[in-house]
Design a protein around this motif. Sequence first.
Motif, PDB file in Angstrom:
ATOM      1  N   GLU A  24      35.469 104.478  25.695  1.00 28.80           N
ATOM      2  CA  GLU A  24      36.828 104.685  25.186  1.00 28.80           C
ATOM      3  C   GLU A  24      36.829 105.677  24.017  1.00 28.80           C
ATOM      4  O   GLU A  24      37.696 106.549  23.928  1.00 28.80           O
ATOM      5  N   LEU A  25      35.854 105.551  23.124  1.00 28.79           N
ATOM      6  CA  LEU A  25      35.790 106.452  21.976  1.00 28.79           C
ATOM      7  C   LEU A  25      35.450 107.874  22.403  1.00 28.79           C
ATOM      8  O   LEU A  25      35.978 108.840  21.849  1.00 28.79           O
ATOM      9  N   ARG A  26      34.600 108.019  23.390  1.00 30.89           N
ATOM     10  CA  ARG A  26      34.263 109.357  23.883  1.00 30.89           C
ATOM     11  C   ARG A  26      35.454 110.002  24.587  1.00 30.89           C
ATOM     12  O   ARG A  26      35.670 111.211  24.466  1.00 30.89           O
ATOM     13  N   VAL A  27      36.240 109.213  25.286  1.00 32.84           N
ATOM     14  CA  VAL A  27      37.461 109.740  25.909  1.00 32.84           C
ATOM     15  C   VAL A  27      38.447 110.158  24.819  1.00 32.84           C
ATOM     16  O   VAL A  27      39.104 111.201  24.922  1.00 32.84           O
ATOM     17  N   THR A  28      38.549 109.384  23.762  1.00 35.27           N
ATOM     18  CA  THR A  28      39.428 109.741  22.640  1.00 35.27           C
ATOM     19  C   THR A  28      38.972 111.058  22.008  1.00 35.27           C
ATOM     20  O   THR A  28      39.801 111.909  21.679  1.00 35.27           O
ATOM     21  N   ALA A  29      37.666 111.229  21.851  1.00 35.70           N
ATOM     22  CA  ALA A  29      37.139 112.481  21.295  1.00 35.70           C
ATOM     23  C   ALA A  29      37.462 113.650  22.223  1.00 35.70           C
ATOM     24  O   ALA A  29      37.810 114.746  21.760  1.00 35.70           O
ATOM     25  N   LEU A  30      37.372 113.431  23.518  1.00 36.46           N
ATOM     26  CA  LEU A  30      37.714 114.476  24.483  1.00 36.46           C
ATOM     27  C   LEU A  30      39.201 114.827  24.396  1.00 36.46           C
ATOM     28  O   LEU A  30      39.576 116.003  24.423  1.00 36.46           O
ATOM     29  N   ALA A  35      43.411 118.562  22.810  1.00 36.17           N
ATOM     30  CA  ALA A  35      44.617 118.813  22.019  1.00 36.17           C
ATOM     31  C   ALA A  35      44.396 119.970  21.048  1.00 36.17           C
ATOM     32  O   ALA A  35      45.293 120.785  20.833  1.00 36.17           O
ATOM     33  N   ALA A  36      43.195 120.059  20.476  1.00 30.02           N
ATOM     34  CA  ALA A  36      42.887 121.163  19.563  1.00 30.02           C
ATOM     35  C   ALA A  36      42.954 122.494  20.302  1.00 30.02           C
ATOM     36  O   ALA A  36      43.505 123.481  19.786  1.00 30.02           O
ATOM     37  N   GLU A  37      42.413 122.527  21.512  1.00 28.66           N
ATOM     38  CA  GLU A  37      42.472 123.750  22.315  1.00 28.66           C
ATOM     39  C   GLU A  37      43.919 124.086  22.673  1.00 28.66           C
ATOM     40  O   GLU A  37      44.337 125.245  22.619  1.00 28.66           O
ATOM     41  N   HIS A  38      44.691 123.074  23.034  1.00 25.70           N
ATOM     42  CA  HIS A  38      46.108 123.301  23.352  1.00 25.70           C
ATOM     43  C   HIS A  38      46.856 123.820  22.127  1.00 25.70           C
ATOM     44  O   HIS A  38      47.699 124.712  22.243  1.00 25.70           O
ATOM     45  N   GLU A  57      48.922 114.533  18.705  1.00 29.23           N
ATOM     46  CA  GLU A  57      47.861 113.933  19.519  1.00 29.23           C
ATOM     47  C   GLU A  57      46.537 113.943  18.759  1.00 29.23           C
ATOM     48  O   GLU A  57      45.801 112.950  18.759  1.00 29.23           O
ATOM     49  N   MET A  58      46.245 115.058  18.091  1.00 30.27           N
ATOM     50  CA  MET A  58      45.009 115.157  17.322  1.00 30.27           C
ATOM     51  C   MET A  58      44.985 114.113  16.201  1.00 30.27           C
ATOM     52  O   MET A  58      43.961 113.465  15.979  1.00 30.27           O
ATOM     53  N   ALA A  59      46.100 113.949  15.516  1.00 28.35           N
ATOM     54  CA  ALA A  59      46.169 112.983  14.419  1.00 28.35           C
ATOM     55  C   ALA A  59      45.967 111.559  14.928  1.00 28.35           C
ATOM     56  O   ALA A  59      45.248 110.758  14.310  1.00 28.35           O
ATOM     57  N   MET A  60      46.578 111.228  16.066  1.00 25.69           N
ATOM     58  CA  MET A  60      46.428 109.903  16.634  1.00 25.69           C
ATOM     59  C   MET A  60      44.969 109.640  17.017  1.00 25.69           C
ATOM     60  O   MET A  60      44.407 108.580  16.707  1.00 25.69           O
ATOM     61  N   CYS A  61      44.355 110.614  17.674  1.00 24.14           N
ATOM     62  CA  CYS A  61      42.951 110.463  18.072  1.00 24.14           C
ATOM     63  C   CYS A  61      42.045 110.353  16.856  1.00 24.14           C
ATOM     64  O   CYS A  61      41.115 109.536  16.829  1.00 24.14           O
ATOM     65  N   ARG A  62      42.310 111.163  15.845  1.00 23.92           N
ATOM     66  CA  ARG A  62      41.485 111.127  14.634  1.00 23.92           C
ATOM     67  C   ARG A  62      41.573 109.759  13.971  1.00 23.92           C
ATOM     68  O   ARG A  62      40.566 109.208  13.519  1.00 23.92           O
ATOM     69  N   CYS A  63      42.769 109.181  13.918  1.00 20.78           N
ATOM     70  CA  CYS A  63      42.930 107.853  13.328  1.00 20.78           C
ATOM     71  C   CYS A  63      42.136 106.807  14.098  1.00 20.78           C
ATOM     72  O   CYS A  63      41.488 105.945  13.498  1.00 20.78           O
ATOM     73  N   GLN A  64      42.183 106.874  15.423  1.00 18.11           N
ATOM     74  CA  GLN A  64      41.439 105.912  16.237  1.00 18.11           C
ATOM     75  C   GLN A  64      39.932 106.043  15.986  1.00 18.11           C
ATOM     76  O   GLN A  64      39.230 105.041  15.844  1.00 18.11           O
ATOM     77  N   LEU A  65      39.459 107.271  15.927  1.00 20.89           N
ATOM     78  CA  LEU A  65      38.030 107.491  15.693  1.00 20.89           C
ATOM     79  C   LEU A  65      37.634 107.091  14.277  1.00 20.89           C
ATOM     80  O   LEU A  65      36.546 106.536  14.065  1.00 20.89           O
ATOM     81  N   ALA A  68      37.228 103.402  13.986  1.00 26.86           N
ATOM     82  CA  ALA A  68      35.992 102.951  14.638  1.00 26.86           C
ATOM     83  C   ALA A  68      34.750 103.460  13.915  1.00 26.86           C
ATOM     84  O   ALA A  68      33.631 103.125  14.310  1.00 26.86           O
ATOM     85  N   GLY A  69      34.941 104.283  12.892  1.00 28.78           N
ATOM     86  CA  GLY A  69      33.796 104.843  12.176  1.00 28.78           C
ATOM     87  C   GLY A  69      33.039 105.871  12.993  1.00 28.78           C
ATOM     88  O   GLY A  69      31.835 106.033  12.823  1.00 28.78           O
ATOM     89  N   ARG A  70      33.733 106.589  13.879  1.00 32.10           N
ATOM     90  CA  ARG A  70      33.070 107.544  14.775  1.00 32.10           C
ATOM     91  C   ARG A  70      33.656 108.944  14.690  1.00 32.10           C
ATOM     92  O   ARG A  70      33.781 109.641  15.683  1.00 32.10           O
ATOM     93  N   LEU A  71      33.976 109.401  13.492  1.00 25.91           N
ATOM     94  CA  LEU A  71      34.454 110.768  13.310  1.00 25.91           C
ATOM     95  C   LEU A  71      33.387 111.783  13.701  1.00 25.91           C
ATOM     96  O   LEU A  71      33.702 112.940  13.969  1.00 25.91           O
TER      97      LEU A  71
END
Length: 78
Positions: A24-30, A35-38, A57-65, A68-71
């Motif tokens: 799940e975390l790797r999918v969030t990173a993807l 989103a960064a490319e878009h 989208e980037m902000a939401m993903c960053r918050c999730q990561l 989880a301590g996985r920035l």
Amino acid sequence: MTIAPETLTAPLSPAAADALRSLELRVTALRYRDAAEHCRAASAAADFDGCLAAQDEMAMCRCQLEQAGRLDLIGVAA
């Protein structure tokens, strides 16, 4: 009401739960990288609404990561 036996499932083992969380975390990173490319493409095309949507989208993903301590998955030092 009865439940058909084929619909019953056992709980995940701790190892399986950890593997699922890692996926799940790797999918969030993807999603973050996509989103960064878009955002870059939208910015180059002067599509400011598209860029803002991608930044959301980037902000939401960053918050999730971050929670989880996985920035590290998006190249951010902790």
